[in-house]
Write a protein that holds these residues in place. Sequence first.
Motif, short mmCIF file in Angstrom:
data_model
loop_
_atom_site.label_atom_id
_atom_site.label_comp_id
_atom_site.label_asym_id
_atom_site.label_seq_id
_atom_site.Cartn_x
_atom_site.Cartn_y
_atom_site.Cartn_z
N ASP A 257 42.35 20.37 -28.42
CA ASP A 257 41.95 20.54 -29.81
C ASP A 257 42.11 21.98 -30.29
N PHE A 258 42.20 22.93 -29.34
CA PHE A 258 42.21 24.34 -29.70
C PHE A 258 43.01 25.09 -28.64
N VAL A 259 43.99 25.88 -29.07
CA VAL A 259 44.83 26.64 -28.16
C VAL A 259 44.78 28.10 -28.57
N PHE A 260 44.59 28.98 -27.58
CA PHE A 260 44.61 30.41 -27.84
C PHE A 260 45.68 31.04 -26.96
N MET A 261 46.67 31.70 -27.60
CA MET A 261 47.77 32.35 -26.89
C MET A 261 47.59 33.87 -26.91
N ASP A 262 47.62 34.45 -25.72
CA ASP A 262 47.49 35.90 -25.63
C ASP A 262 48.23 36.40 -24.38
N HIS A 263 49.42 35.85 -24.12
CA HIS A 263 50.23 36.31 -23.00
C HIS A 263 51.46 37.00 -23.56
N ARG A 264 52.58 36.92 -22.92
CA ARG A 264 53.78 37.60 -23.41
C ARG A 264 54.24 36.97 -24.72
N LYS A 265 54.51 37.83 -25.69
CA LYS A 265 54.81 37.35 -27.04
C LYS A 265 56.13 36.56 -27.08
N CYS A 266 57.07 36.91 -26.21
CA CYS A 266 58.34 36.18 -26.18
C CYS A 266 58.17 34.77 -25.64
N TRP A 267 57.01 34.46 -25.08
CA TRP A 267 56.74 33.12 -24.55
C TRP A 267 56.01 32.23 -25.56
N ARG A 270 58.26 29.33 -26.85
CA ARG A 270 58.59 28.43 -25.75
C ARG A 270 57.41 27.55 -25.38
N ASP A 271 56.22 28.12 -25.28
CA ASP A 271 55.06 27.35 -24.86
C ASP A 271 54.58 26.43 -25.97
N LEU A 272 54.73 26.83 -27.22
CA LEU A 272 54.38 25.92 -28.31
C LEU A 272 55.29 24.70 -28.30
N ARG A 273 56.57 24.90 -28.05
CA ARG A 273 57.49 23.76 -27.98
C ARG A 273 57.16 22.87 -26.78
N LEU A 274 56.73 23.48 -25.68
CA LEU A 274 56.33 22.67 -24.52
C LEU A 274 55.10 21.82 -24.84
N LEU A 275 54.14 22.38 -25.55
CA LEU A 275 52.96 21.61 -25.94
C LEU A 275 53.35 20.44 -26.84
N GLU A 276 54.32 20.65 -27.72
CA GLU A 276 54.79 19.56 -28.58
C GLU A 276 55.54 18.51 -27.77
N THR A 277 56.40 18.98 -26.88
CA THR A 277 57.22 18.05 -26.10
C THR A 277 56.37 17.11 -25.26
N HIS A 278 55.34 17.65 -24.65
CA HIS A 278 54.47 16.85 -23.79
C HIS A 278 53.29 16.23 -24.54
N ARG A 279 53.31 16.32 -25.85
CA ARG A 279 52.31 15.69 -26.73
C ARG A 279 50.89 16.06 -26.31
N LEU A 280 50.69 17.33 -26.11
CA LEU A 280 49.37 17.82 -25.71
C LEU A 280 48.53 18.29 -26.89
N LEU A 281 49.12 18.38 -28.08
CA LEU A 281 48.37 18.81 -29.26
C LEU A 281 47.78 17.60 -29.96
N ALA A 282 46.47 17.58 -30.08
CA ALA A 282 45.81 16.51 -30.81
C ALA A 282 46.05 16.69 -32.31
N PRO A 283 46.03 15.60 -33.08
CA PRO A 283 46.18 15.73 -34.53
C PRO A 283 45.10 16.66 -35.10
N GLY A 284 45.54 17.62 -35.90
CA GLY A 284 44.61 18.59 -36.46
C GLY A 284 44.24 19.72 -35.53
N ALA A 285 44.91 19.83 -34.39
CA ALA A 285 44.60 20.89 -33.43
C ALA A 285 44.89 22.26 -34.04
N THR A 286 44.14 23.25 -33.59
CA THR A 286 44.31 24.63 -34.04
C THR A 286 44.97 25.44 -32.93
N VAL A 287 45.99 26.21 -33.32
CA VAL A 287 46.68 27.11 -32.39
C VAL A 287 46.52 28.52 -32.91
#
Length: 353
Positions: A257-267, A270-287
């Motif tokens: 439901d909630f994702v916080f990114m604070d690693h390498r900015k160039c990633w 890539r990681d957002l697309r991985l979350l989409e590909t594996h359908r890990l983001l719930a509808p209305g999720a906050t990134v």
Amino acid sequence: MLRGAERMVHILGCRFWGAVRGSQIFGAHIFCRRVCGAELASRGQQSQGLCRTVPPAPPPSSSCRACPQHTSSPGDPSAMVSPAIALAFVPLLLTLLLRYRHYLALLYRAVLRLWLRDRLSGVPREHRAFQYLLAHAVPGDPRHVLSTFDRWSCRHEHLSCVGPVKGRIVERLLAERAPQRVLELGTHLGYGAVLLAAGLPPGARLYTVAVEPRHGAVAEKVIRLAGFDERTVELIVGPTDAVIPRLRQHHGLAQVDFVFMDHRKCWYLRDLRLLETHRLLAPGATVLADNVLFPGAPHFLQYAKTCGRYRCRLHRASLEYFPAIPDGIAELRYAGDGDSAPGGDTGVHRVPH
């Protein structure tokens, strides 16, 4: 962040060298026309001999710094033309140093001083920070652990953490969304994990990913020192592109439901697309993505604005522990695959320091 500081100093040096180089060529050009009666073939060919003689030719005793055929007379005032013009750029250099002084201070505190202390002390910087926490933080009090981290970063050694200013943004959004499943990508010594865990609603759980094992070892100690057990915070160590595909199967995380990114900015992208590909983001999720302005994540922001899956908002703030350096957190609301996000353009919200 460190690469951004180094890049800024590199740009600063290149600008000054270009200014001085240009002044030398320009001065040689003026002096060459005055003394030799020659003209420059090209402003960039100083090292190959910039003058060609035009009749009537001057006597060989005349000097020209741009002509290798002639020697310079020590008493000739014209020989000082080029250095004088170069000195005229000293105010420009001072202006640039004044303008970018905060970035130079960041480079010194976040790179040079830490490198020097690592060499002199023989103790890794992560362990120095944790020893300070053990000596000054109150066990079981997450707020006190975070404030102790902030004191260490402000007074002793810079740490790449969320910081108190942007931390308030994260706390407010957590309170508004009240997520039950939270994912952090890139915990650094546990600061972000403690911040997120302190704002979780009852029954929620945090999955935090440490990319480097040495960071993960310290982060786990910090998380337990703050009073959170494995039922509330699960620490996962490994590269994010390897961890994300196995979150559902190995860690039981079906969707977040909630994702916080604070690693390498160039990633980030890539990681957002991985979350989409594996359908890990719930509808209305906050990134949430930190440091999208400095060092910056332009490809990530461009994708989020144009893909049609997110409503985007930029919370402007400052870089952690450097109020004069602008930065910000990007907030993305997931609208689902194939759905057009209404109001998909970026809104801007400024946060007071």
